[in-house]
Design a protein around this motif. Structure first.
Motif, PDB file in Angstrom:
ATOM      1  N   MET A   1      -2.059   4.223  11.001  1.00  0.00           N
ATOM      2  CA  MET A   1      -1.952   4.195   9.545  1.00  0.00           C
ATOM      3  C   MET A   1      -2.946   5.199   8.995  1.00  0.00           C
ATOM      4  O   MET A   1      -4.117   5.164   9.347  1.00  0.00           O
ATOM      5  CB  MET A   1      -2.256   2.798   8.990  1.00  0.00           C
ATOM      6  CG  MET A   1      -1.852   2.620   7.518  1.00  0.00           C
ATOM      7  SD  MET A   1      -3.007   3.238   6.280  1.00  0.00           S
ATOM      8  CE  MET A   1      -4.191   1.932   6.217  1.00  0.00           C
ATOM      9  N   LEU A   2      -2.453   6.112   8.174  1.00  0.00           N
ATOM     10  CA  LEU A   2      -3.288   7.136   7.558  1.00  0.00           C
ATOM     11  C   LEU A   2      -3.258   6.983   6.047  1.00  0.00           C
ATOM     12  O   LEU A   2      -2.208   6.705   5.472  1.00  0.00           O
ATOM     13  CB  LEU A   2      -2.771   8.536   7.910  1.00  0.00           C
ATOM     14  CG  LEU A   2      -2.778   8.906   9.384  1.00  0.00           C
ATOM     15  CD1 LEU A   2      -2.007  10.198   9.601  1.00  0.00           C
ATOM     16  CD2 LEU A   2      -4.204   9.052   9.874  1.00  0.00           C
ATOM     17  N   VAL A   3      -4.395   7.215   5.423  1.00  0.00           N
ATOM     18  CA  VAL A   3      -4.481   7.230   3.967  1.00  0.00           C
ATOM     19  C   VAL A   3      -4.456   8.696   3.549  1.00  0.00           C
ATOM     20  O   VAL A   3      -5.280   9.501   4.005  1.00  0.00           O
ATOM     21  CB  VAL A   3      -5.767   6.542   3.474  1.00  0.00           C
ATOM     22  CG1 VAL A   3      -5.888   6.656   1.967  1.00  0.00           C
ATOM     23  CG2 VAL A   3      -5.773   5.083   3.908  1.00  0.00           C
ATOM     24  N   CYS A   4      -3.479   9.050   2.708  1.00  0.00           N
ATOM     25  CA  CYS A   4      -3.329  10.438   2.286  1.00  0.00           C
ATOM     26  C   CYS A   4      -2.493  10.496   1.008  1.00  0.00           C
ATOM     27  O   CYS A   4      -1.853   9.531   0.632  1.00  0.00           O
ATOM     28  CB  CYS A   4      -2.652  11.255   3.381  1.00  0.00           C
ATOM     29  SG  CYS A   4      -0.997  10.688   3.796  1.00  0.00           S
ATOM     30  N   GLY A   5      -2.500  11.637   0.370  1.00  0.00           N
ATOM     31  CA  GLY A   5      -1.636  11.846  -0.782  1.00  0.00           C
ATOM     32  C   GLY A   5      -0.209  12.091  -0.313  1.00  0.00           C
ATOM     33  O   GLY A   5       0.007  12.601   0.778  1.00  0.00           O
ATOM     34  N   LEU A   6       0.754  11.701  -1.134  1.00  0.00           N
ATOM     35  CA  LEU A   6       2.159  11.970  -0.853  1.00  0.00           C
ATOM     36  C   LEU A   6       2.707  12.890  -1.935  1.00  0.00           C
ATOM     37  O   LEU A   6       2.110  13.036  -3.006  1.00  0.00           O
ATOM     38  CB  LEU A   6       2.955  10.667  -0.762  1.00  0.00           C
ATOM     39  CG  LEU A   6       2.538   9.727   0.377  1.00  0.00           C
ATOM     40  CD1 LEU A   6       3.339   8.429   0.329  1.00  0.00           C
ATOM     41  CD2 LEU A   6       2.690  10.397   1.732  1.00  0.00           C
ATOM     42  N   LEU A   7       3.836  13.508  -1.675  1.00  0.00           N
ATOM     43  CA  LEU A   7       4.396  14.553  -2.524  1.00  0.00           C
ATOM     44  C   LEU A   7       4.656  14.120  -3.966  1.00  0.00           C
ATOM     45  O   LEU A   7       4.443  14.872  -4.899  1.00  0.00           O
ATOM     46  CB  LEU A   7       5.694  15.067  -1.895  1.00  0.00           C
ATOM     47  CG  LEU A   7       6.410  16.200  -2.606  1.00  0.00           C
ATOM     48  CD1 LEU A   7       5.547  17.456  -2.585  1.00  0.00           C
ATOM     49  CD2 LEU A   7       7.743  16.474  -1.929  1.00  0.00           C
ATOM     50  N   ASP A   8       5.116  12.895  -4.146  1.00  0.00           N
ATOM     51  CA  ASP A   8       5.524  12.390  -5.449  1.00  0.00           C
ATOM     52  C   ASP A   8       4.722  11.115  -5.714  1.00  0.00           C
ATOM     53  O   ASP A   8       4.630  10.246  -4.846  1.00  0.00           O
ATOM     54  CB  ASP A   8       7.034  12.089  -5.387  1.00  0.00           C
ATOM     55  CG  ASP A   8       7.643  11.607  -6.677  1.00  0.00           C
ATOM     56  OD1 ASP A   8       7.050  10.738  -7.347  1.00  0.00           O
ATOM     57  OD2 ASP A   8       8.754  12.066  -7.000  1.00  0.00           O
ATOM     58  N   LYS A   9       4.160  10.978  -6.881  1.00  0.00           N
ATOM     59  CA  LYS A   9       3.312   9.823  -7.211  1.00  0.00           C
ATOM     60  C   LYS A   9       4.051   8.491  -7.111  1.00  0.00           C
ATOM     61  O   LYS A   9       3.433   7.447  -6.952  1.00  0.00           O
ATOM     62  CB  LYS A   9       2.712   9.973  -8.618  1.00  0.00           C
ATOM     63  CG  LYS A   9       1.759  11.137  -8.742  1.00  0.00           C
ATOM     64  CD  LYS A   9       0.505  10.882  -7.954  1.00  0.00           C
ATOM     65  CE  LYS A   9      -0.485  12.010  -8.172  1.00  0.00           C
ATOM     66  NZ  LYS A   9      -1.531  12.059  -7.189  1.00  0.00           N
ATOM     67  N   ARG A  10       5.388   8.512  -7.193  1.00  0.00           N
ATOM     68  CA  ARG A  10       6.162   7.273  -7.053  1.00  0.00           C
ATOM     69  C   ARG A  10       6.200   6.781  -5.612  1.00  0.00           C
ATOM     70  O   ARG A  10       6.461   5.608  -5.362  1.00  0.00           O
ATOM     71  CB  ARG A  10       7.591   7.473  -7.563  1.00  0.00           C
ATOM     72  CG  ARG A  10       7.664   7.760  -9.061  1.00  0.00           C
ATOM     73  CD  ARG A  10       9.076   8.122  -9.461  1.00  0.00           C
ATOM     74  NE  ARG A  10       9.447   9.411  -8.855  1.00  0.00           N
ATOM     75  CZ  ARG A  10      10.659   9.948  -8.869  1.00  0.00           C
ATOM     76  NH1 ARG A  10      11.659   9.305  -9.445  1.00  0.00           N
ATOM     77  NH2 ARG A  10      10.894  11.112  -8.312  1.00  0.00           N
ATOM     78  N   MET A  11       5.952   7.672  -4.659  1.00  0.00           N
ATOM     79  CA  MET A  11       5.979   7.329  -3.240  1.00  0.00           C
ATOM     80  C   MET A  11       4.707   6.566  -2.891  1.00  0.00           C
ATOM     81  O   MET A  11       3.607   7.058  -3.084  1.00  0.00           O
ATOM     82  CB  MET A  11       6.045   8.596  -2.385  1.00  0.00           C
ATOM     83  CG  MET A  11       7.272   9.422  -2.571  1.00  0.00           C
ATOM     84  SD  MET A  11       7.065  10.986  -1.671  1.00  0.00           S
ATOM     85  CE  MET A  11       8.634  11.765  -1.983  1.00  0.00           C
TER      86      MET A  11
END
Length: 128
Positions: free
Chosen positions: A106-116
């Protein structure tokens, strides 16, 4: 010669960024990071557990096209912007992988779209 083919889900992201939902290479299946979008309608739930369930439905469909199921998954990677959301996904993930027990990260990271709120990537091996 080893079979290599791409599996597409119909996601607009696949065309936009030039990738496949999954790649079959011999008996190995590599499923791209899959978000909670229902790619047929390009809609996404606000609920992280429902997003996880949708991720798994999309992944299961790609695996089925490759001749596998979630039971063939050997590695899973979970990517989440908010680590607190991981526990909310626990029941959905346990239902899918509780008896399979793939290696997991499990990684904590930003995703492309804020809804994701979650993205799931898996590797599977087709059994003969």
């Amino acid at each position: 010669m080893t079979e290599r083919r791409s599996i597409l889900s119909g996601s607009t992201f696949e065309d936009e960024f030039g990738y496949a939902r999954a790649v079959v290479d011999g008996d190995h299946i590599y499923v791209s990071g899959t978000t909670g979008f229902d790619y047929s309608t390009m809609t996404i739930s606000e609920d992280v557990a429902e997003q996880a369930a949708q991720c798994l439905r999309t992944i299961a469909a790609a695996l089925a096209e490759a001749g596998c199921t979630l039971a063939d998954v050997v590695r899973v990677r979970y990517l989440l912007p908010d680590p607190a959301d991981f526990a909310l996904c626990g029941p959905v993930l346990r239902e899918a992988f509780g008896t399979v027990r793939p290696a997991a990260t499990m990684l904590v990271c930003g995703l492309l779209d804020k809804r994701m709120r979650i993205e799931i990537e898996v590797d599977a091996v087709r059994r003969g």
